[in-house]
Enzyme design. Structure first.
Site, PDB file in Angstrom:
ATOM      1  N   CYS A 104       0.818  -1.230   0.000  1.00 10.83           N
ATOM      2  CA  CYS A 104       0.000   0.000   0.000  1.00 10.83           C
ATOM      3  C   CYS A 104       0.845   1.271   0.000  1.00 10.83           C
ATOM      4  CB  CYS A 104      -0.929   0.014   1.202  1.00 10.83           C
ATOM      5  SG  CYS A 104      -2.129  -1.303   1.142  1.00 10.83           S
ATOM      6  N   HIS A 111      -3.502   7.198   3.232  1.00 14.04           N
ATOM      7  CA  HIS A 111      -3.835   5.921   2.599  1.00 14.04           C
ATOM      8  C   HIS A 111      -5.256   5.557   3.018  1.00 14.04           C
ATOM      9  CE1 HIS A 111      -3.869   1.945   1.157  1.00 14.04           C
ATOM     10  NE2 HIS A 111      -3.691   1.360   2.324  1.00 14.04           N
ATOM     11  N   ASN A 163     -10.038  -0.095  -0.191  1.00 17.20           N
ATOM     12  CA  ASN A 163      -8.572  -0.021  -0.107  1.00 17.20           C
ATOM     13  C   ASN A 163      -7.993  -0.452  -1.455  1.00 17.20           C
ATOM     14  OD1 ASN A 163      -5.850  -0.352   0.349  1.00 17.20           O
ATOM     15  ND2 ASN A 163      -6.087  -1.464   2.272  1.00 17.20           N
TER      16      ASN A 163
HETATM   17  N1  ACO Z   1     -18.545  -8.982   8.256  1.00 13.92           N
HETATM   18  C1  ACO Z   1     -19.007  -9.297   9.495  1.00 13.92           C
HETATM   19  N2  ACO Z   1     -18.200  -9.679  10.500  1.00 13.92           N
HETATM   20  C2  ACO Z   1     -16.884  -9.756  10.254  1.00 13.92           C
HETATM   21  C3  ACO Z   1     -16.337  -9.438   8.990  1.00 13.92           C
HETATM   22  C4  ACO Z   1     -17.230  -9.043   7.963  1.00 13.92           C
HETATM   23  N3  ACO Z   1     -16.823  -8.706   6.733  1.00 13.92           N
HETATM   24  N4  ACO Z   1     -14.996  -9.591   9.041  1.00 13.92           N
HETATM   25  C5  ACO Z   1     -14.694  -9.978  10.287  1.00 13.92           C
HETATM   26  N5  ACO Z   1     -15.833 -10.090  11.026  1.00 13.92           N
HETATM   27  C6  ACO Z   1     -15.990 -10.449  12.430  1.00 13.92           C
HETATM   28  C7  ACO Z   1     -14.818 -11.257  12.952  1.00 13.92           C
HETATM   29  O1  ACO Z   1     -14.977 -12.631  12.650  1.00 13.92           O
HETATM   30  C8  ACO Z   1     -14.902 -10.979  14.437  1.00 13.92           C
HETATM   31  O2  ACO Z   1     -15.905 -11.803  14.987  1.00 13.92           O
HETATM   32  P1  ACO Z   1     -15.731 -12.456  16.462  1.00 13.92           P
HETATM   33  O3  ACO Z   1     -15.636 -11.266  17.393  1.00 13.92           O
HETATM   34  O4  ACO Z   1     -16.950 -13.249  16.616  1.00 13.92           O
HETATM   35  O5  ACO Z   1     -14.455 -13.229  16.387  1.00 13.92           O
HETATM   36  C9  ACO Z   1     -15.428  -9.545  14.527  1.00 13.92           C
HETATM   37  O6  ACO Z   1     -16.003  -9.275  13.230  1.00 13.92           O
HETATM   38  C10 ACO Z   1     -14.351  -8.519  14.837  1.00 13.92           C
HETATM   39  O7  ACO Z   1     -13.220  -8.764  13.990  1.00 13.92           O
HETATM   40  P2  ACO Z   1     -11.925  -7.846  14.048  1.00 13.92           P
HETATM   41  O8  ACO Z   1     -10.951  -8.331  13.042  1.00 13.92           O
HETATM   42  O9  ACO Z   1     -11.486  -7.713  15.463  1.00 13.92           O
HETATM   43  O10 ACO Z   1     -12.554  -6.451  13.574  1.00 13.92           O
HETATM   44  P3  ACO Z   1     -11.865  -5.030  13.503  1.00 13.92           P
HETATM   45  O11 ACO Z   1     -12.677  -4.065  14.263  1.00 13.92           O
HETATM   46  O12 ACO Z   1     -10.393  -5.093  13.801  1.00 13.92           O
HETATM   47  O13 ACO Z   1     -12.030  -4.659  11.967  1.00 13.92           O
HETATM   48  C11 ACO Z   1     -10.639  -4.577   9.976  1.00 13.92           C
HETATM   49  C12 ACO Z   1     -11.415  -5.461  10.984  1.00 13.92           C
HETATM   50  C13 ACO Z   1     -11.646  -3.702   9.261  1.00 13.92           C
HETATM   51  C14 ACO Z   1      -9.931  -5.488   9.001  1.00 13.92           C
HETATM   52  C15 ACO Z   1      -9.625  -3.702  10.726  1.00 13.92           C
HETATM   53  O14 ACO Z   1      -8.914  -4.488  11.656  1.00 13.92           O
HETATM   54  C16 ACO Z   1      -8.636  -3.011   9.828  1.00 13.92           C
HETATM   55  O15 ACO Z   1      -8.978  -2.120   9.081  1.00 13.92           O
HETATM   56  N6  ACO Z   1      -7.332  -3.356   9.901  1.00 13.92           N
HETATM   57  C17 ACO Z   1      -6.263  -2.674   9.217  1.00 13.92           C
HETATM   58  C18 ACO Z   1      -6.270  -2.848   7.723  1.00 13.92           C
HETATM   59  C19 ACO Z   1      -5.082  -2.121   7.111  1.00 13.92           C
HETATM   60  O16 ACO Z   1      -4.821  -0.993   7.397  1.00 13.92           O
HETATM   61  N7  ACO Z   1      -4.298  -2.811   6.297  1.00 13.92           N
HETATM   62  C20 ACO Z   1      -3.063  -2.215   5.809  1.00 13.92           C
HETATM   63  C21 ACO Z   1      -3.083  -1.927   4.416  1.00 13.92           C
HETATM   64  S1  ACO Z   1      -3.537  -3.289   3.385  1.00 13.92           S
HETATM   65  C22 ACO Z   1      -2.154  -3.710   2.379  1.00 13.92           C
HETATM   66  O17 ACO Z   1      -1.068  -3.329   2.610  1.00 13.92           O
HETATM   67  C23 ACO Z   1      -2.401  -4.659   1.200  1.00 13.92           C
END
Ligand code: ACO
Length: 321
Positions: free
Chosen positions: A112, A248, A278
């Site tokens: 990214c 980003h 993203n």
């Molecule tokens: N729909 C519904 N529920 C979901 C989904 C979905 N699409 N995806 C995950 N869940 C559930 C999980 O299973 C989990 O359930 P549980 O509590 O029963 O286990 C719950 O939602 C919470 O999951 P988390 O992963 O803790 O959710 P979080 O609030 O962290 O959000 C996210 C997830 C959006 C991915 C976030 O962590 C994020 O944005 N992370 C950073 C991403 C990023 O910046 N990446 C870097 C760049 S990408 C690159 O370089 C290619």
């Protein structure tokens, strides 16, 4: 000698995939995706459409915006993690299509942060006096690497390309660029197959983005806070000297955390994640183009560009537009 941005462009594939569309594919909801990420929809490439196709279109628009002939470009750098082929590089593939002549052309893989890395390299070339004009592109088709049955990743990403033409000028310009990496966290965000490691017997050879989202989130917020401090300190500038933040576009909550760190109200922050998702290396140049074309960013404004991605890689650029 400074590198100045004299033109920008972006290109998005036509197909829109909404959160409602994804509700049909995996166990998710529009409310979950919007609450956790800010994403409402993303664009997805058509059958046969490649990263190079998107990059070429974005580049044509940027060249026209800059009023620069293709033959006047001295260097082409494409930030991408999703090249058309292993080689030739995507840069080489589109060089001829754009009519750029025999300028140097290469890809940069920094996930990214690819556009910030490419912008940083372009700036060094211009400041060294080696070249006069550089075409810098961030282009991705990340949806080609998604496991569409994995709800934790497939809702996050989209496709697109953004481009900028940089030209040598005695007036700033890019004031500074800062790039970093830390391979210690490679397991938190990766695509774990490749040419040298080999492919798996799974569909598409096992090509799938794997992410421990929650842990990536924490590192991203913390790291972006540090890079913002580093960039301001390097330029002897204070938070209030900044007019715009062009972050980003991975997650609206990460963007808001960085804005808070800068004491910046959200109306000074360029947000496109709602419409683009993203798009990895394409996200920052597309957000820049959106903001410039809407007339929000004016010549002379100070803008901070930042990115964080797989590697981990991260970086920032402070620019007087
Ligand atoms: N729909 C519904 N529920 C979901 C989904 C979905 N699409 N995806 C995950 N869940 C559930 C999980 O299973 C989990 O359930 P549980 O509590 O029963 O286990 C719950 O939602 C919470 O999951 P988390 O992963 O803790 O959710 P979080 O609030 O962290 O959000 C996210 C997830 C959006 C991915 C976030 O962590 C994020 O944005 N992370 C950073 C991403 C990023 O910046 N990446 C870097 C760049 S990408 C690159 O370089 C290619």
């Amino acid at each position: 000698m400074y590198a100045r941005i004299i033109g920008t462009g972006r290109y998005l594939p036509e197909k829109v995939v909404t959160n409602a569309d994804l509700e049909q594919l995996v166990d998710t909801s529009d409310a979950w995706i919007r609450d956790r990420t800010g994403i409402r929809e993303r664009r997805v490439v058509a059958e046969g459409q490649t990263t190079g196709d998107l990059a070429e279109q974005a580049a044509r628009i940027a060249l026209e915006d800059a009023g620069v002939k293709p033959s006047e470009i001295d260097l082409l750098i494409v930030g991408t993690t999703t090249p058309d082929l292993v080689f030739p590089s995507t840069a080489c593939l589109i060089q001829q299509r754009l009519g750029l002549g025999e300028c140097g052309a290469f890809d940069v893989n920094a996930a990214c942060s690819g556009f910030i890395y490419a912008l940083s390299i372009a700036t060094q070339f211009i400041e060294a006096g080696t070249v006069k004009r550089v075409l810098v592109i961030g282009a991705e088709t990340l949806t080609r690497m998604l496991d569409w049955s994995d709800r934790s990743t497939c809702v996050l990403f989209g496709d697109g390309a953004g481009a900028a033409v940089l030209q040598a000028d005695s007036e700033p310009g890019v004031l500074s660029t800062h790039i970093h990496a830390n391979g210690a966290h490679a397991d938190l965000l990766s695509v774990e197959v490749g040419v040298s490691r080999g492919f798996l017997a799974e569909p598409r050879g096992g090509l799938a983005v794997k992410m421990k989202g929650n842990e990536v989130f924490k590192v991203a917020v913390n790291t972006l806070g540090r890079i913002v401090d580093e960039t301001l300190a390097f330029n002897n500038m204070e938070k209030h000297d900044l007019d715009w933040l062009i972050p980003h576009q991975a997650n609206l909550r990460i963007i808001k955390a960085t804005a808070r760190k800068l004491d910046m109200s959200m109306d000074r922050v360029v947000v496109t994640v709602d419409k683009h998702g993203n798009t990895s290396a394409a996200s920052v140049p597309m957000a820049l183009d959106v903001a410039v074309r809407s007339g929000r960013i004016q010549r002379g404004d100070h803008m901070l560009l930042e990115a964080f991605g797989g590697g981990f890689t991260w970086g920032a650029a402070l620019i007087r537009y």
